[in-house]
Write a protein that holds these residues in place. Sequence first.
Motif, mmCIF file in Angstrom:
data_model
loop_
_atom_site.group_PDB
_atom_site.id
_atom_site.type_symbol
_atom_site.label_atom_id
_atom_site.label_comp_id
_atom_site.label_asym_id
_atom_site.label_seq_id
_atom_site.Cartn_x
_atom_site.Cartn_y
_atom_site.Cartn_z
ATOM 1 N N ILE A 2 -5.515 7.203 10.458
ATOM 2 C CA ILE A 2 -6.263 6.033 9.774
ATOM 3 C C ILE A 2 -5.383 4.838 9.976
ATOM 4 O O ILE A 2 -4.134 4.636 9.889
ATOM 5 C CB ILE A 2 -6.260 6.249 8.292
ATOM 6 N N ASN A 3 -5.915 3.671 10.289
ATOM 7 C CA ASN A 3 -5.173 2.490 10.380
ATOM 8 C C ASN A 3 -4.918 1.893 9.112
ATOM 9 O O ASN A 3 -5.546 1.980 8.130
ATOM 10 C CB ASN A 3 -6.402 1.207 10.898
ATOM 11 N N ALA A 4 -3.321 1.639 9.123
ATOM 12 C CA ALA A 4 -2.880 1.235 7.915
ATOM 13 C C ALA A 4 -3.182 -0.172 7.316
ATOM 14 O O ALA A 4 -2.825 -0.337 6.145
ATOM 15 C CB ALA A 4 -1.308 1.368 8.024
ATOM 16 N N THR A 5 -3.844 -0.970 8.102
ATOM 17 C CA THR A 5 -4.320 -2.238 7.955
ATOM 18 C C THR A 5 -5.934 -2.194 7.700
ATOM 19 O O THR A 5 -6.086 -3.389 7.498
ATOM 20 C CB THR A 5 -3.733 -3.271 8.695
ATOM 21 N N MET A 6 -6.362 -1.314 7.493
ATOM 22 C CA MET A 6 -7.918 -1.329 7.284
ATOM 23 C C MET A 6 -8.277 -1.920 6.128
ATOM 24 O O MET A 6 -7.195 -1.627 5.076
ATOM 25 C CB MET A 6 -8.475 0.090 7.398
ATOM 26 N N LEU A 42 -1.069 5.252 3.759
ATOM 27 C CA LEU A 42 -0.368 4.609 2.859
ATOM 28 C C LEU A 42 1.094 4.300 2.755
ATOM 29 O O LEU A 42 1.652 3.266 2.636
ATOM 30 C CB LEU A 42 -0.890 5.022 1.425
ATOM 31 N N ALA A 43 1.863 5.281 3.274
ATOM 32 C CA ALA A 43 3.266 5.355 3.562
ATOM 33 C C ALA A 43 3.596 4.408 4.636
ATOM 34 O O ALA A 43 4.576 3.534 4.442
ATOM 35 C CB ALA A 43 3.735 6.647 4.003
ATOM 36 N N GLU A 44 2.806 4.354 5.541
ATOM 37 C CA GLU A 44 2.818 3.308 6.739
ATOM 38 C C GLU A 44 2.681 1.814 6.386
ATOM 39 O O GLU A 44 3.168 0.744 6.585
ATOM 40 C CB GLU A 44 1.757 3.660 8.004
ATOM 41 N N ARG A 45 1.650 1.854 5.442
ATOM 42 C CA ARG A 45 1.383 0.396 5.030
ATOM 43 C C ARG A 45 2.506 -0.054 3.967
ATOM 44 O O ARG A 45 2.868 -1.221 4.101
ATOM 45 C CB ARG A 45 -0.087 0.427 3.949
ATOM 46 N N TYR A 46 3.214 0.916 3.186
ATOM 47 C CA TYR A 46 4.467 0.434 2.494
ATOM 48 C C TYR A 46 5.587 -0.164 3.270
ATOM 49 O O TYR A 46 6.269 -0.974 3.172
ATOM 50 C CB TYR A 46 4.743 1.538 1.486
ATOM 51 N N LEU A 47 5.776 0.809 4.331
ATOM 52 C CA LEU A 47 6.717 0.378 5.324
ATOM 53 C C LEU A 47 6.502 -0.846 6.122
ATOM 54 O O LEU A 47 7.483 -1.793 6.206
ATOM 55 C CB LEU A 47 6.959 1.426 6.472
#
Length: 230
Positions: A2-6, A42-47
Amino acid sequence: MINATMNELEQLFLSAEVAQTRSICVTACHAQSGVSSIASALAERYLLAGYSTLLVDLNLLGSAYTPQPCLTTEDEGEIQWLQANDHHGIFTGITVAKTGADVVSYRNPHYLSEKIQTWHRDFERIIIDTSPILDHSEGIIPAQSIARACQHTLIVVQGGETKQAQLVKTFELLKQADANVLGCMLNNHNQATLGQEMVRELNRCKFLPKSIRAKWSKKLLNNEWLSHIA
């Protein structure tokens, strides 16, 4: 993956930020709903936002991560690299053995709350991947206990599979556990579009020549108006 910026995940991220969420439990009604994919995205988005993030794998039914050698930290032996099995992304994380005293301890919301406070000393955001909330298999850590220990809970709904009664029951269990639900996220990855549903019905019309069905099927699948989820 899943794209973290979708857009949908971005809305979830913003909602969590507005609610000042530091720990979030990601769960679903049943297995194969995409909980681990959402948790890692979501973890990637926070990073990407610059937060030090810990991904905790408490899904004992089917872990989506492979532990790698421990990091060099004061808590060496608990903090690890967790490699996602579906896209090989690597996160700083913790995973719990499926048997032993640890599982019993993590079933206690008070114990988990204390652990979360300890983890917050080193991490700004904590995401916990859980087992399905309606699964009552032995040896798991109940998702509602984890949800109670976290600030907020996200429910992943599998499009075309999750029934309304299952979702209602999930909300009831979370309410009984005094969990704070941040919202629901619809996973429509496996849900057919209107065009696909029409093609499926068309192929049942065996009285039509195969060439005609193939021609109409192509037009239906290429129609922009029919590309939406059924």
